[in-house]
Design an enzyme around this catalytic site. Structure first.
Site, short mmCIF file in Angstrom:
data_model
loop_
_atom_site.label_atom_id
_atom_site.label_comp_id
_atom_site.label_asym_id
_atom_site.label_seq_id
_atom_site.Cartn_x
_atom_site.Cartn_y
_atom_site.Cartn_z
N GLY A 247 0.75 -1.24 0.00
CA GLY A 247 0.00 0.00 0.00
C GLY A 247 0.78 1.29 0.00
O GLY A 247 0.19 2.36 -0.16
N GLU A 284 3.72 -6.88 1.58
CA GLU A 284 3.22 -7.20 0.23
C GLU A 284 3.22 -5.95 -0.64
O GLU A 284 2.17 -5.53 -1.12
CB GLU A 284 1.78 -7.72 0.32
CG GLU A 284 1.55 -8.85 1.29
CD GLU A 284 0.06 -9.09 1.58
OE1 GLU A 284 -0.81 -8.38 1.03
OE2 GLU A 284 -0.24 -9.99 2.38
N PRO A 285 4.36 -5.31 -0.86
CA PRO A 285 4.34 -4.09 -1.66
C PRO A 285 4.20 -4.38 -3.16
O PRO A 285 4.77 -5.35 -3.66
CB PRO A 285 5.70 -3.44 -1.37
CG PRO A 285 6.59 -4.58 -1.01
CD PRO A 285 5.73 -5.67 -0.43
N GLY A 286 3.45 -3.56 -3.84
CA GLY A 286 3.30 -3.68 -5.29
C GLY A 286 3.75 -2.40 -5.96
O GLY A 286 4.87 -2.26 -6.44
N ARG A 323 -5.91 4.04 -15.50
CA ARG A 323 -6.01 4.68 -14.19
C ARG A 323 -6.69 6.06 -14.22
O ARG A 323 -7.49 6.35 -13.34
CB ARG A 323 -4.64 4.77 -13.51
CG ARG A 323 -3.96 3.39 -13.33
CD ARG A 323 -2.74 3.43 -12.43
NE ARG A 323 -3.13 3.72 -11.07
CZ ARG A 323 -3.00 4.88 -10.49
NH1 ARG A 323 -2.44 5.89 -11.14
NH2 ARG A 323 -3.41 5.06 -9.27
N TYR A 327 -9.84 6.10 -11.82
CA TYR A 327 -9.66 6.76 -10.50
C TYR A 327 -9.38 8.25 -10.64
O TYR A 327 -8.89 8.86 -9.70
CB TYR A 327 -8.49 6.13 -9.73
CG TYR A 327 -8.36 4.64 -9.81
CD1 TYR A 327 -9.23 3.82 -9.11
CD2 TYR A 327 -7.35 4.06 -10.56
CE1 TYR A 327 -9.10 2.44 -9.17
CE2 TYR A 327 -7.21 2.67 -10.62
CZ TYR A 327 -8.09 1.87 -9.92
OH TYR A 327 -7.95 0.52 -9.99
N CYS A 353 -13.42 5.26 -28.20
CA CYS A 353 -14.68 5.98 -28.36
C CYS A 353 -15.42 6.15 -27.04
O CYS A 353 -16.46 5.52 -26.80
CB CYS A 353 -15.54 5.25 -29.37
SG CYS A 353 -14.70 5.15 -30.94
N GLU A 354 -14.86 6.93 -26.15
CA GLU A 354 -15.46 7.24 -24.85
C GLU A 354 -14.91 8.59 -24.42
O GLU A 354 -13.70 8.82 -24.54
CB GLU A 354 -15.01 6.24 -23.77
CG GLU A 354 -15.41 4.84 -24.00
CD GLU A 354 -16.20 4.26 -22.84
OE1 GLU A 354 -16.64 5.02 -21.96
OE2 GLU A 354 -16.36 3.04 -22.86
N TYR A 381 -0.05 -1.12 -12.27
CA TYR A 381 -1.47 -1.03 -12.52
C TYR A 381 -1.79 -0.33 -13.84
O TYR A 381 -2.78 0.38 -13.95
CB TYR A 381 -2.20 -0.35 -11.36
CG TYR A 381 -1.97 -1.05 -10.03
CD1 TYR A 381 -2.45 -2.34 -9.83
CD2 TYR A 381 -1.25 -0.45 -9.00
CE1 TYR A 381 -2.23 -3.00 -8.63
CE2 TYR A 381 -1.03 -1.10 -7.80
CZ TYR A 381 -1.53 -2.39 -7.63
OH TYR A 381 -1.30 -3.03 -6.44
N1 LLP Z 1 -1.78 -6.89 -0.84
C1 LLP Z 1 -3.09 -6.96 -1.11
C2 LLP Z 1 -3.92 -7.93 -0.41
C3 LLP Z 1 -3.65 -6.09 -2.06
O1 LLP Z 1 -4.94 -6.15 -2.33
C4 LLP Z 1 -2.82 -5.16 -2.74
C5 LLP Z 1 -3.35 -4.26 -3.75
C6 LLP Z 1 -1.44 -5.14 -2.43
C7 LLP Z 1 -0.96 -6.01 -1.46
C8 LLP Z 1 -0.47 -4.22 -3.07
O2 LLP Z 1 -0.77 -2.89 -2.83
P1 LLP Z 1 0.21 -1.73 -3.36
O3 LLP Z 1 1.50 -1.87 -2.60
O4 LLP Z 1 0.39 -1.94 -4.82
O5 LLP Z 1 -0.52 -0.48 -3.06
N2 LLP Z 1 -5.52 -0.61 -9.40
C9 LLP Z 1 -5.35 0.32 -8.32
C10 LLP Z 1 -4.65 -0.30 -7.14
C11 LLP Z 1 -5.35 -1.54 -6.62
C12 LLP Z 1 -4.65 -2.17 -5.45
C13 LLP Z 1 -5.23 -3.51 -5.16
N3 LLP Z 1 -4.59 -4.21 -4.09
C14 LLP Z 1 -4.60 1.54 -8.84
O6 LLP Z 1 -4.25 1.58 -10.02
O7 LLP Z 1 -4.36 2.51 -8.12
#
Ligand code: LLP
Length: 424
Positions: A247, A284-286, A323, A327, A353-354, A381
């Site tokens: 997150g 769990e960083p993404g 995105r 959002y 076309c939107e 994302y």
């Molecule tokens: N762990 C879990 C259980 C999650 O659901 C997520 C993201 C993460 C870890 C990783 O979160 P991060 O570090 O990436 O913030 N599509 C959206 C973001 C959706 C996030 C979903 N879950 C966007 O483009 O902003």
């Protein structure tokens, strides 16, 4: 030659008036591979990872890359080689990690709707932990594991009811969210899990949201999680690992999220103060690992000046970069060949076309048809949420490593798109 770094984008710099990712000139890639084109910097990914690794030095920690942010096989490979585990959310994610050489026992499986088939394939692979999100899922998982003669390792995802202060669509730890088990039901859920013959309790987890730019929500969550661990263990159920989710936000438009290293120093101090510092920790960083490692290159097709709006029509669209439409997200847009005469403001839009197909509003640019632009912060994302809307093929992806550019995904052709369809 003058080097000018872009704020918040350590791997991107203008050399003279040409934008480079690491040592690769981006306009060369656009010419060679066409546009739209995603370009990721391996060094930027690894340096983001090192931020976390520094913060955790000397601790027992498993970093599980949340691959939903960018599930390209080569990206998974980079993180697997750097020692990461993976946070997966589907059987498809599992297959990708295994295909890219990730270790099964470092995989954790999140998500509110795991199917029996997905549970079976994850048990078969021997993943490290299921992050269970409901009481009903506990029962089904136990059942599936027993039918295979196994005990599934589980952690319960706590919904700590903490406001992450981010976009409502990406807030996940509030009472009204579909995710996790409500704080007040967690203890009884652990008691149930401990009683089920097909389960083996190994941890506890949470994830409060995404693009979090303040540290308080994390600090509040740590306290609430540790209170729970104490009461679960007092009930005789040992908790081996504590997983704080992902997150952490990134800089899209001047945001100043906490630095991963400093944030973890603070969180670890809280853990130490309550004598939990020697537990196995997981995160769990993404986005924070890949978001600012990537750009999307696009070519200007047409200028459409008018009143009250000037439109700059490019060849990337909401199917490549969803995105902004989903959002109202902001991504910086910069020219690959810098110019100084940006006198007009443009809405940068795609061919779909939107009216929702926009990439940026009101941007000062001096582009002409044929010019190339980079949409920044496109490593997370974007490609993972790309679609074939309007029968548009998904873009190619490149991974840059120093002076080298590896093609890691070829452009999707119309034959690819039609290959699974059947005429009457
Ligand atoms: N762990 C879990 C259980 C999650 O659901 C997520 C993201 C993460 C870890 C990783 O979160 P991060 O570090 O990436 O913030 N599509 C959206 C973001 C959706 C996030 C979903 N879950 C966007 O483009 O902003």
């Amino acid at each position: 030659m003058m080097h000018q770094n872009l704020p918040g984008q350590p791997h991107l710099a203008y050399r003279g008036n040409e934008l480079f990712s690491e040592d690769v000139r981006l306009s060369d890639l656009a010419k060679q591979f066409g546009t739209p084109l995603f370009v990721y910097s391996k060094a930027a990914m690894l340096s983001a990872l090192q931020g976390y690794q520094r913060g955790f030095a000397g601790r027992h920690v498993q970093i599980c890359y949340a691959m939903k942010a960018n599930p390209a096989l080569a990206v998974i490979q980079v993180f697997a080689r750097a020692g990461c585990g993976f946070d997966i959310v589907s059987g498809g994610d599992l297959a990708r990690v295994l295909a890219a050489g990730g270790e099964a026992d470092k995989i954790i499986f999140s998500g509110v709707g795991k199917t029996r088939a997905e549970m079976r394939s994850a048990l078969d692979a021997g993943i490290g932990c299921f992050n269970v999100e409901s009481e009903a899922e506990l029962e089904v998982l136990s059942d599936v594991a027993l039918s295979m003669g196994l005990r599934a390792p589980v952690s319960i995802r706590v919904n700590p009811n903490v406001d992450p202060k981010t976009h409502p669509y990406i807030s996940t730890g509030l009472k009204n969210s579909k995710f996790g088990i409500a704080h007040e039901r967690v203890l009884s859920s652990y008691q149930r899990a401990a009683a089920l013959a097909g389960l083996r309790v190994v941890g506890i987890d949470c994830h409060i949201g995404s693009q979090i730019t303040q540290e308080e929500p994390y600090l509040d969550t740590v306290d609430r999680m540790l209170d729970l661990v104490q009461s679960i263990e007092a009930a005789g159920i040992p908790i081996r690992h504590i997983d704080f989710g992902g997150g952490l936000g990134i800089n899209y438009n001047g945001e100043t999220p906490p630095d991963a290293c400093q944030l973890w120093e603070k969180l670890l101090a809280r853990l130490d103060a309550r004598s939990f510092g020697d537990r196995q920790l997981m995160i769990e960083p993404g986005r924070s690992l890949v978001g600012n490692a990537g750009v999307c290159l696009t070519e200007v097709l047409y200028l459409k000046p008018g009143t009250p709006k000037n439109f700059l029509i490019v060849d990337a669209a909401m199917n490549d970069l969803p995105r902004p439409a989903m959002y109202q997200a902001f991504h910086q847009i910069v020219p690959l060949q810098s110019r100084t005469d940006a006198s007009k403001h443009w809405d940068v839009v795609g061919p779909v076309c939107e009216s929702g197909d926009w990439i940026g509003h009101d941007r000062a640019l001096a582009s002409q048809p044929g010019d190339l632009l980079a949409v920044l912060s496109a490593g997370a994302y974007c490609m993972s949420m790309a679609s074939n809307y309007n029968s548009r093929g998904r873009a190619s992806e490149i991974l840059v490593e120093g002076e080298q550019a590896h093609l890691i995904r070829r452009r999707e052709t119309i034959a690819d798109q039609m290959s699974s369809e059947i005429l009457l």
